[in-house]
Enzyme design. Sequence first.
Site, PDB file in Angstrom:
ATOM      1  N   ARG A  21      40.795  57.203  43.250  1.00 66.06           N
ATOM      2  CA  ARG A  21      42.200  57.631  43.142  1.00 66.06           C
ATOM      3  C   ARG A  21      42.358  58.747  42.112  1.00 66.06           C
ATOM      4  NH1 ARG A  21      43.253  52.027  44.045  1.00 66.06           N
ATOM      5  NH2 ARG A  21      43.373  51.600  41.820  1.00 66.06           N
ATOM      6  N   CYS A  42      37.485  33.326  43.226  1.00 65.45           N
ATOM      7  CA  CYS A  42      38.395  32.272  42.768  1.00 65.45           C
ATOM      8  C   CYS A  42      38.811  31.359  43.929  1.00 65.45           C
ATOM      9  CB  CYS A  42      39.640  32.896  42.128  1.00 65.45           C
ATOM     10  SG  CYS A  42      39.204  34.119  40.881  1.00 65.45           S
ATOM     11  N   LYS A 432      69.071  26.120  29.877  1.00 62.37           N
ATOM     12  CA  LYS A 432      68.175  26.213  28.722  1.00 62.37           C
ATOM     13  C   LYS A 432      66.776  26.011  29.272  1.00 62.37           C
ATOM     14  CE  LYS A 432      71.398  23.973  25.621  1.00 62.37           C
ATOM     15  NZ  LYS A 432      71.749  22.619  25.254  1.00 62.37           N
TER      16      LYS A 432
HETATM   17  P1  FAD Z   1      31.660  39.268  39.329  1.00 64.55           P
HETATM   18  O1  FAD Z   1      32.968  39.211  40.010  1.00 64.55           O
HETATM   19  O2  FAD Z   1      30.892  38.011  39.220  1.00 64.55           O
HETATM   20  O3  FAD Z   1      30.786  40.351  40.053  1.00 64.55           O
HETATM   21  C1  FAD Z   1      29.508  40.665  39.628  1.00 64.55           C
HETATM   22  C2  FAD Z   1      28.690  41.106  40.807  1.00 64.55           C
HETATM   23  O4  FAD Z   1      27.607  41.873  40.312  1.00 64.55           O
HETATM   24  C3  FAD Z   1      28.063  39.953  41.547  1.00 64.55           C
HETATM   25  O5  FAD Z   1      28.479  39.945  42.892  1.00 64.55           O
HETATM   26  C4  FAD Z   1      26.575  40.188  41.440  1.00 64.55           C
HETATM   27  O6  FAD Z   1      25.875  39.891  42.617  1.00 64.55           O
HETATM   28  C5  FAD Z   1      26.510  41.657  41.145  1.00 64.55           C
HETATM   29  N1  FAD Z   1      25.315  42.066  40.391  1.00 64.55           N
HETATM   30  C6  FAD Z   1      24.857  41.521  39.245  1.00 64.55           C
HETATM   31  N2  FAD Z   1      23.754  42.169  38.845  1.00 64.55           N
HETATM   32  C7  FAD Z   1      23.507  43.139  39.745  1.00 64.55           C
HETATM   33  C8  FAD Z   1      22.506  44.106  39.866  1.00 64.55           C
HETATM   34  N3  FAD Z   1      21.540  44.237  38.964  1.00 64.55           N
HETATM   35  N4  FAD Z   1      22.558  44.929  40.930  1.00 64.55           N
HETATM   36  C9  FAD Z   1      23.526  44.810  41.853  1.00 64.55           C
HETATM   37  N5  FAD Z   1      24.488  43.917  41.798  1.00 64.55           N
HETATM   38  C10 FAD Z   1      24.484  43.078  40.743  1.00 64.55           C
HETATM   39  N6  FAD Z   1      38.864  33.732  37.191  1.00 64.55           N
HETATM   40  C11 FAD Z   1      40.188  33.615  37.039  1.00 64.55           C
HETATM   41  O7  FAD Z   1      40.788  34.374  36.269  1.00 64.55           O
HETATM   42  N7  FAD Z   1      40.905  32.681  37.745  1.00 64.55           N
HETATM   43  C12 FAD Z   1      40.292  31.852  38.626  1.00 64.55           C
HETATM   44  O8  FAD Z   1      40.956  31.023  39.261  1.00 64.55           O
HETATM   45  C13 FAD Z   1      38.907  31.921  38.787  1.00 64.55           C
HETATM   46  N8  FAD Z   1      38.265  31.097  39.631  1.00 64.55           N
HETATM   47  C14 FAD Z   1      36.923  31.230  39.802  1.00 64.55           C
HETATM   48  C15 FAD Z   1      36.268  30.392  40.684  1.00 64.55           C
HETATM   49  C16 FAD Z   1      34.911  30.502  40.864  1.00 64.55           C
HETATM   50  C17 FAD Z   1      34.211  29.580  41.796  1.00 64.55           C
HETATM   51  C18 FAD Z   1      34.185  31.502  40.177  1.00 64.55           C
HETATM   52  C19 FAD Z   1      32.710  31.650  40.391  1.00 64.55           C
HETATM   53  C20 FAD Z   1      34.812  32.339  39.289  1.00 64.55           C
HETATM   54  C21 FAD Z   1      36.178  32.215  39.101  1.00 64.55           C
HETATM   55  N9  FAD Z   1      36.861  33.046  38.200  1.00 64.55           N
HETATM   56  C22 FAD Z   1      38.214  32.913  38.039  1.00 64.55           C
HETATM   57  C23 FAD Z   1      36.154  34.014  37.381  1.00 64.55           C
HETATM   58  C24 FAD Z   1      36.246  35.385  37.968  1.00 64.55           C
HETATM   59  O9  FAD Z   1      35.842  35.318  39.287  1.00 64.55           O
HETATM   60  C25 FAD Z   1      35.396  36.319  37.160  1.00 64.55           C
HETATM   61  O10 FAD Z   1      35.907  36.378  35.863  1.00 64.55           O
HETATM   62  C26 FAD Z   1      35.366  37.705  37.721  1.00 64.55           C
HETATM   63  O11 FAD Z   1      34.951  37.696  39.047  1.00 64.55           O
HETATM   64  C27 FAD Z   1      34.415  38.585  36.888  1.00 64.55           C
HETATM   65  O12 FAD Z   1      34.284  39.821  37.468  1.00 64.55           O
HETATM   66  P2  FAD Z   1      32.965  40.692  37.235  1.00 64.55           P
HETATM   67  O13 FAD Z   1      33.151  41.937  37.974  1.00 64.55           O
HETATM   68  O14 FAD Z   1      32.658  40.747  35.821  1.00 64.55           O
HETATM   69  O15 FAD Z   1      31.806  39.811  37.874  1.00 64.55           O
END
Ligand code: FAD
Length: 815
Positions: A21, A42, A432
């Site tokens: 964007r 989630c 309230k």
């Molecule tokens: P992720 O979303 O985990 O994404 C990271 C991605 O990087 C993964 O898909 C992984 O495969 C990829 N990756 C890692 N290393 C490499 C590499 N070397 N090369 C290529 N790809 C790679 N949070 C909330 O706020 N509310 C909720 O209700 C909630 N429920 C959840 C329920 C579950 C079952 C889970 C597992 C998590 C939940 N979370 C929730 C947490 C939330 O999903 C995470 O905080 C969020 O997804 C983090 O985002 P991220 O991008 O840091 O990591």
Amino acid sequence: MKILIIGGVAGGASAAARARRLDEKAEIILFERGEHISFANCGLPYHIGGVIPERESLLVTTPEVMYEKFAIDVRVRNEVVKIERDKKQVLVKDLKTGQDYVETYDYLILSPGAAAIKPPISGIDLPGIFSLRNLEDMDRIKSAVKGKASAVVVGGGYIGLEMTESLRHLGLEVTLVELANQVMGPADPEMATMQHTEIKMNSVNLRLGQSVTSFTANDDKIRVILSSGDKIDTDAVIMAIGVRPENGLAKDAGIEVGVTGGIKVNSFMQTSDESVYAVGDAVEVKDLMTGKPALIPLAGPANRQGRIAVDNIFGLKREYRDTQGSAVCKVFDLTFAMTGLSEKQAVKNAIRYDKVYVHPANHASYYPGATSISLKMIYDPDTGRVLGAQAVGLDGVEKRIDVMAVAIRAGMTVYDLEEMELCYAPPYGSAKDPVNYAGFVAANLLRGHGEHFHANEVSTLKPDQKLLDVRTLEEVQAGMIPGAVHIPLHELRQKISELSPDREYMVYCQAGLRGYLAYRILKQRGFRASNLDGGYKTYCMFNQTAVYDKSSMGDDAGSESEIANDAAVAGDVNIVRTLDVSGLQCPGPISQLRKAIDTIDKGQAVEVLSTDPGFAADVPAWCRSTGHQSVSVEKVAGGKYRAVVRKLGQQSCTAITTCQKQMSNVIFSNDFDKAMAALIIANGAVAAGYKVTLFFTFWGLSLLRREPDKPVKKDMMEKMFGMMLPKGVDGLKLSKMNMGGMGTVMMHHVMASKNVATLKELLQQAIENGVKMVACSMSMDVMGIKESELIDGVELGGVAMYIDELSKSNAGLFI
Ligand code: FAD
């Protein structure tokens, strides 16, 4: 410009879309080692449980859509295996072909997330033991539990809780094992109590304070061995004990990692390498409230950080303003939510705080379906600044915590909460709002219009502090704080003379408001007083004893033998009345139950449906104190609690229960030392919360005698008795070592030198303490003692009166 992004879910996908964007010409490549990008992690537990039926609904977007919409080069099943910072390039393994290749960058964004912690427990690699992070994990778990009977979930954080609920939804028997004594670790312990009740009410075997020591294979089952020594054979195990940041790539590339293990970033989400940014679960953030480094793995921060990192790459200079940990979790029908500072954190970090608890209804209580929200607010006692909030309830919880989250972010005070104008119409809220309400209570305290004490201080009250319960009889019958005296608020003004000015009255009601009214009455009449913050409801949250426990059902009231011996109550439960008291708050449901019980016959039962979560704990307690049988308490459809209560005995409930502990003593002797002991015991019993009756008979009547105002007409025998019996406590003699009166004089002297109260003072104290003085009319008659010879305030009574008092008493002495 060429931007590479590692990780294609929350933080990575947000960053990629934002980058496009901001710059139509940039080359953007997104690497994801898994099969999917931008999936709803989630939502994973809810698909396993069948609440989200379509797997596709979890796929928020696909690589194809990302290309069509944003011209982003998405490479799934491509894992970045190395970052070569000196060459500004990454080494990538194509997991489909097994080929390695290199891709250069101008900027690199790391969003690799966090991996489930896998503890080094023996047997952890057995088939059937899973953790849940992505769609592949979800698919594996879903097929493993299909048609199976049981599962063990290890870890009571939000993923563990969501999995517990989902597996119960599928009909599996579920054991939830949690090392701590509470679920939902970041919550303050008392805020987890209702969650424990809800989990148990949904027939989950909750094992708090226990850990798994090993797993073994046992035929086609997994045997889970707990620290308690218990063994549970199960079909599947879900490990949900937490996550750790995926920092390997960064570490290997020499990018700085913080004390928590998260990748270190500045407020621009820039790592120690200025061309490399990092976001999401993998980074160490600053906790907004403590200022300390922290790992707070949540989707909201990951998404926002993704945008901020990209904005900074394009020179927009945006800072990430730390994480305050706003979170919400569904625990069956309950919702728990929190934001900002917890009490645990405040204590750990030596942050000055005070707190209030309120339990208002989620919307106007007269509009059907009202339920209460238990809201705790933490604030700065000097400035009134709101520091944190946690809430639990059936409905409207997260809305209030969201408001609190904004208040915290905006640096608002409890005075601002008082003034906050929030939406109101009966189906949605109250004029309230619970948020206003928390503000009123805290602001009252800060302005000096109230004094409060907390439920966790009840066990450390000082000797001159006395708990005063101002609730109704029904409420008290459902449980009270040990040692409290009971004077309902509506009787307080009439009974105020029963209170001692030497005491500080620690007042409480059910939720705090009536306690505050009683506090105001007492203060304005010169008493020292303090109000229990959040009332008995908060006390119950601190004392898990008040929590529903299946093991306590059935024999809570009326022993089994009593039931079995009684043909009228044996056999099936004969439910003759059903009450739906949904929407009524305590004491409403219990009041209605009592009224219904009063209208039915012994052996018949009443079924009550309520939406009040406290009702589950109240019913067994009420039955215990009234002598009826709590047949069952269970959770039924629509988030309601169903209780079945069988009437035992023929008295109405109000007649059965004496709420206050009672002592009835007979004073037979007129020996100085025995009288002394009797009065000391009476005053001590009052101090311990007893209602005391002293029944004076025969020689004991001497203690109550005084010189009559005018001569009393007596016959010869009566005159003789009159002369022999001492006139009041001053005339009493020691039972031993009297030595012609010398011993008694010496005793008076010793007592004075040791500052021991005299008999006269002890008697006066007993009268002022409200001890009921009864003179035996039959003994008076026999001994010719007339009423005009007795001190003021003495009642006349016979043996029937004494027996009646004794039958209501917990203790009785003959002195
Ligand atoms: P992720 O979303 O985990 O994404 C990271 C991605 O990087 C993964 O898909 C992984 O495969 C990829 N990756 C890692 N290393 C490499 C590499 N070397 N090369 C290529 N790809 C790679 N949070 C909330 O706020 N509310 C909720 O209700 C909630 N429920 C959840 C329920 C579950 C079952 C889970 C597992 C998590 C939940 N979370 C929730 C947490 C939330 O999903 C995470 O905080 C969020 O997804 C983090 O985002 P991220 O991008 O840091 O990591």
